[in-house]
Design a protein around this motif. Structure first.
Motif, PDB file in Angstrom:
ATOM      1  N   PHE A   1       0.806  -1.372  -0.120  1.00  0.00           N
ATOM      2  CA  PHE A   1       0.041   0.083  -0.125  1.00  0.00           C
ATOM      3  C   PHE A   1       0.837   1.265   0.027  1.00  0.00           C
ATOM      4  O   PHE A   1       0.427   2.359  -0.449  1.00  0.00           O
ATOM      5  N   THR A   2       2.033   1.241   0.634  1.00  0.00           N
ATOM      6  CA  THR A   2       2.947   2.451   0.563  1.00  0.00           C
ATOM      7  C   THR A   2       3.293   2.854  -0.845  1.00  0.00           C
ATOM      8  O   THR A   2       3.427   3.937  -1.150  1.00  0.00           O
ATOM      9  N   THR A   3       3.708   1.828  -1.559  1.00  0.00           N
ATOM     10  CA  THR A   3       4.280   2.046  -3.118  1.00  0.00           C
ATOM     11  C   THR A   3       3.216   1.985  -3.886  1.00  0.00           C
ATOM     12  O   THR A   3       3.177   2.357  -5.010  1.00  0.00           O
ATOM     13  N   GLY A   4       2.191   1.208  -3.530  1.00  0.00           N
ATOM     14  CA  GLY A   4       0.978   1.091  -4.504  1.00  0.00           C
ATOM     15  C   GLY A   4       1.295   0.001  -5.661  1.00  0.00           C
ATOM     16  O   GLY A   4       0.852   0.061  -6.882  1.00  0.00           O
ATOM     17  N   GLN A   5       2.285  -0.908  -5.462  1.00  0.00           N
ATOM     18  CA  GLN A   5       2.827  -1.731  -6.359  1.00  0.00           C
ATOM     19  C   GLN A   5       2.369  -3.401  -5.857  1.00  0.00           C
ATOM     20  O   GLN A   5       2.151  -3.465  -4.810  1.00  0.00           O
ATOM     21  N   PHE A   6       2.336  -3.993  -6.935  1.00  0.00           N
ATOM     22  CA  PHE A   6       1.813  -5.473  -6.869  1.00  0.00           C
ATOM     23  C   PHE A   6       3.209  -6.038  -6.307  1.00  0.00           C
ATOM     24  O   PHE A   6       4.296  -6.016  -6.592  1.00  0.00           O
ATOM     25  N   SER A   7       2.809  -6.826  -5.023  1.00  0.00           N
ATOM     26  CA  SER A   7       4.073  -7.434  -4.610  1.00  0.00           C
ATOM     27  C   SER A   7       3.282  -9.037  -4.155  1.00  0.00           C
ATOM     28  O   SER A   7       2.293  -9.072  -3.548  1.00  0.00           O
ATOM     29  N   ILE A   8       4.298 -10.015  -3.887  1.00  0.00           N
ATOM     30  CA  ILE A   8       3.785 -11.190  -3.225  1.00  0.00           C
ATOM     31  C   ILE A   8       4.567 -11.321  -2.041  1.00  0.00           C
ATOM     32  O   ILE A   8       4.690 -12.368  -1.367  1.00  0.00           O
ATOM     33  N   ASP A   9       5.366 -10.168  -1.471  1.00  0.00           N
ATOM     34  CA  ASP A   9       6.228 -10.419  -0.405  1.00  0.00           C
ATOM     35  C   ASP A   9       5.428 -10.875   0.671  1.00  0.00           C
ATOM     36  O   ASP A   9       5.784 -11.633   1.617  1.00  0.00           O
ATOM     37  N   ASN A  10       4.108 -10.514   0.891  1.00  0.00           N
ATOM     38  CA  ASN A  10       3.359 -11.051   2.134  1.00  0.00           C
ATOM     39  C   ASN A  10       2.866 -12.636   2.048  1.00  0.00           C
ATOM     40  O   ASN A  10       2.820 -12.894   2.893  1.00  0.00           O
ATOM     41  N   PHE A  11       3.316 -13.195   1.087  1.00  0.00           N
ATOM     42  CA  PHE A  11       3.141 -14.849   1.047  1.00  0.00           C
ATOM     43  C   PHE A  11       4.229 -15.222   1.431  1.00  0.00           C
ATOM     44  O   PHE A  11       4.620 -16.661   1.202  1.00  0.00           O
ATOM     45  N   SER A  12       5.559 -14.763   1.977  1.00  0.00           N
ATOM     46  CA  SER A  12       6.497 -15.370   2.465  1.00  0.00           C
ATOM     47  C   SER A  12       6.272 -16.336   3.426  1.00  0.00           C
ATOM     48  O   SER A  12       6.967 -17.257   3.839  1.00  0.00           O
ATOM     49  N   PHE A  13       4.853 -16.488   3.925  1.00  0.00           N
ATOM     50  CA  PHE A  13       4.836 -17.025   5.243  1.00  0.00           C
ATOM     51  C   PHE A  13       4.566 -18.638   4.638  1.00  0.00           C
ATOM     52  O   PHE A  13       4.719 -19.598   5.326  1.00  0.00           O
ATOM     53  N   PHE A  14       4.601 -18.975   3.412  1.00  0.00           N
ATOM     54  CA  PHE A  14       4.723 -20.274   2.816  1.00  0.00           C
ATOM     55  C   PHE A  14       6.082 -20.838   3.073  1.00  0.00           C
ATOM     56  O   PHE A  14       6.294 -22.094   3.349  1.00  0.00           O
ATOM     57  N   THR A  15       6.905 -20.156   3.277  1.00  0.00           N
ATOM     58  CA  THR A  15       8.518 -20.715   3.332  1.00  0.00           C
ATOM     59  C   THR A  15       8.995 -20.799   4.609  1.00  0.00           C
ATOM     60  O   THR A  15       9.925 -21.473   5.134  1.00  0.00           O
ATOM     61  N   GLU A  16       8.656 -19.712   5.300  1.00  0.00           N
ATOM     62  CA  GLU A  16       9.378 -19.385   6.514  1.00  0.00           C
ATOM     63  C   GLU A  16       8.316 -19.175   7.829  1.00  0.00           C
ATOM     64  O   GLU A  16       7.110 -18.629   7.364  1.00  0.00           O
ATOM     65  N   PRO A  17       8.731 -19.408   9.220  1.00  0.00           N
ATOM     66  CA  PRO A  17       7.718 -19.370  10.260  1.00  0.00           C
ATOM     67  C   PRO A  17       7.194 -17.755  10.182  1.00  0.00           C
ATOM     68  O   PRO A  17       8.101 -16.957  10.030  1.00  0.00           O
ATOM     69  N   VAL A  18       6.138 -17.801  10.759  1.00  0.00           N
ATOM     70  CA  VAL A  18       5.408 -16.360  10.860  1.00  0.00           C
ATOM     71  C   VAL A  18       5.908 -15.684  12.126  1.00  0.00           C
ATOM     72  O   VAL A  18       5.817 -16.593  13.251  1.00  0.00           O
TER      73      VAL A  18
END
Lengths: 310, 276
Positions: free
Chosen positions: B37-54
């Motif tokens: 939301f800060t840059t307004g760009q598409f990103s899949i950073d949020n889905f990093s929970f697939f590979t590392e513990p939250v």
């Protein structure tokens, strides 16, 4: 015509008498251990000072005198009443509007199906996911949806902390949006069962839409409305899931209802005995509502007698 | 413009207004999960929970995959248990004669409308006494008991709908009672079994309260309990991206499932409306 003298009365063998009980045994066992027993235990626990040490001691009516002298009680009762009555009336009103709109005005149209499917979504998606959306809308920082809009329009210069100003309103709104669909399903089914001829006859006689709704649709909805009223009231008085997820009773005790208060006393402060005493009051209220509910609907008629004899 | 189109337009306007929050909710979910939301760009950073513990606001939670497995196992177990118990019980209530049937049925109605949640404090105490706290058995038993009356009631409705003559005919032709049940009745009530399976599955999939109350090990949680840890941690949520991403991952299967089964939700007579 006296058959009984000719034929000896058929006596069921013991085995055949017993086997229906095997069908209901697992169910009966579960109900006994996790419903009847807890009901008795709630009553028993409310007369003890059971706490984290798990060593109950009989204290008589002390818990109840404490409940009624609790300085939080008036506010909590007021919250419970406001929460249940407002949630109930708003959700009934909207369930009524939506079901009349989709089943009468837009009957058989694809748009009606779309509206209904969309309205079912809040009750289908898990509660945990659902509340995140409301938390976002009323987020107290600039990131929240309403604050962002207000800031962009220049109405407010500082973000408004909605959860401390209108916590009860938010809780009611979130609860209502997810409970509407339950009432909507029942009311839609009831409106759907009205024969088309009635509308046609009314139209031939020159009836207005208003009188069709008032004279044909609403009288049909009398029983479903009664059903929804009481069953939802029972739910609102006793359950606290959305409140717990949204505000956890806060700020201060602004959104604490009686049932949530019992939960907090028991599981946050470990006063199990006192919690049980508070929840016993909720149990009694819900029990009265439930009995009223069973009284209104003639269940004897729904219990059909078994016809196969063997 | 004729009055009837005007009326339709009015109805549509109101309905769209009412439905707007729900549409907004769906759109927001996708946006918040996949956009920065800060840059307004598409990103899949949020889905990093697939590979590392939250790790979030001081809460450390285990990797998500074992939790997904827990969720699936728990949900299917609940469906299995509820179907296996409610079908015979409903059959007995609908078809068999036994002493105490009417009073048992009255008790069933009472239980169906009585909120079992009010007894949770005593239930907890009983589970402590039975050493079932922090075990799946405890959660399963409490969850199943809470939802069974509703399932039995729906199933009973389905059994009541099947004409007696069909079962009779099968028995006249030489079926035993059990074979008549299996070969004649079960195919008739299959939609009912489907319906209660769907309800059980959705109920189990969304169950967070019992996990919050009865399960203390984070690696025993299901997805709902996992998310509830993140949502209720503080009054305000710091990182909507992460939570909506997990939420989306958690909800999408349900929404897809719902699209294929939504007819069931409108069709199944949820009881009580029989008076209509």
């Amino acid at each position: 015509m006296d058959h009984t003298t000719v034929q000896p009365i058929y006596k069921k063998p013991f085995k055949k008498k017993m086997y229906p009980y095997f069908f209901i045994m697992p169910f009966a066992a579960l109900v006994l251990v996790f419903f009847v027993l807890p009901a008795i235990a709630t009553i028993a626990m409310s007369f003890t000072d059971l706490n984290a040490s798990m060593k109950p001691k009989f204290v008589g009516l002390q818990n109840f005198t404490r409940v009624f002298s609790d300085y939080n009680l008036p506010a909590i009762l007021w919250n419970t009443a406001i929460f249940s009555i407002l949630s109930l009336s708003v959700s009934l009103l909207f369930a009524l509007i939506i079901s009349i709109a989709t089943q009468y005005f837009l009957k058989g149209k694809i748009t009606a199906v779309i509206y209904r499917v969309l309205w079912l979504i809040p009750s289908i998606i898990p509660a945990v996911v659902y509340v995140t959306f409301w938390k976002y809308i009323f987020d107290p920082t600039e990131g929240g949806l309403i604050n962002r809009i207000l800031l962009q329009l220049g109405v407010e210069s500082d973000p408004v902390s909605w959860f401390s100003k209108a916590a009860m309103g938010i809780v009611i709104l979130a609860t209502v949006v997810s409970t509407i669909s339950g009432g909507m399903i029942l009311l839609s089914a009831a409106i759907n069962s009205i024969p088309e001829d009635l509308y046609k006859a009314a139209r031939v006689d020159g009836a207005s839409e208003k009188s069709v709704i008032m004279k044909i649709i609403l009288p049909t909805l009398k029983w479903p409305l009664m059903y929804i009223t009481i069953s939802e009231l029972i739910g609102f008085v006793s359950s606290y899931f959305f409140i717990m997820l949204l505000t956890n009773g806060g700020p201060m005790r602004d959104t604490t209802t009686l049932s949530l208060y019992a939960y907090q006393q028991a599981f946050n402060l470990k006063y199990y005995g006192y919690g049980a005493a508070v929840s016993l009051i909720v149990v009694i209220i819900s029990f009265i509502l439930t009995l009223l509910f069973l009284r209104l609907f003639d269940f004897d008629q729904m219990i059909k007698p078994s016809r196969i004899e063997d | 413009m004729s009055t009837s189109t005007l009326k339709k337009l009015l109805v549509h306007t109101y309905m769209t207004l009412f439905t707007l929050p729900i549409i907004a909710m769906i759109i927001w979910y996708f946006l918040a999960a996949t956009m920065n939301f800060t840059t307004g760009q598409f990103s899949i950073d949020n889905f990093s929970f697939f590979t590392e513990p939250v790790e979030y606001a001081g809460v450390k939670l285990p990797l998500i995959w074992p939790i997904v497995l827990n969720t699936l196992v728990y949900s299917f177990l609940i469906v299995l248990i509820e179907v296996c118990i409610s079908v015979p019980t409903a059959y007995a209530f609908s078809r068999l004669d036994f002493k105490g049937r009417v009073s048992a049925m009255k008790f069933l109605f009472l239980m169906r409308s009585f909120p079992g949640i009010t007894l949770i404090i005593a239930t907890f105490f009983i589970l402590v006494q039975m050493n079932l706290v922090n075990t799946y058995t405890g959660v399963l038993l409490v969850a199943v008991t809470g939802s069974l009356p509703g399932r039995v009631y729906i199933m009973k409705g389905f059994f009541d709908e099947v004409p007696w003559d069909i079962e009779w005919a099968a028995m006249v032709d030489g079926c035993t009672r059990y074979r008549a049940f299996k070969k004649v009745l079960v195919p008739f009530v299959l939609p009912g079994i489907g319906a209660i399976s769907v309800f059980s599955f959705l109920g189990a999939y969304g169950e967070w309260f019992l996990f919050k109350l009865l399960i203390f090990n984070d690696d025993m949680l299901t997805l709902a309990g996992y998310l509830s840890k993140l949502v209720t941690k503080e009054d305000q949520i710091m990182n909507y991206g992460l939570i909506t991403a997990i939420g989306l991952f958690y909800t999408l299967p349900i929404i897809l499932f719902y699209i294929f089964t939504q007819k069931i939700f409108m069709k199944v007579n949820l009881g009580g409306a029989k008076q209509v």
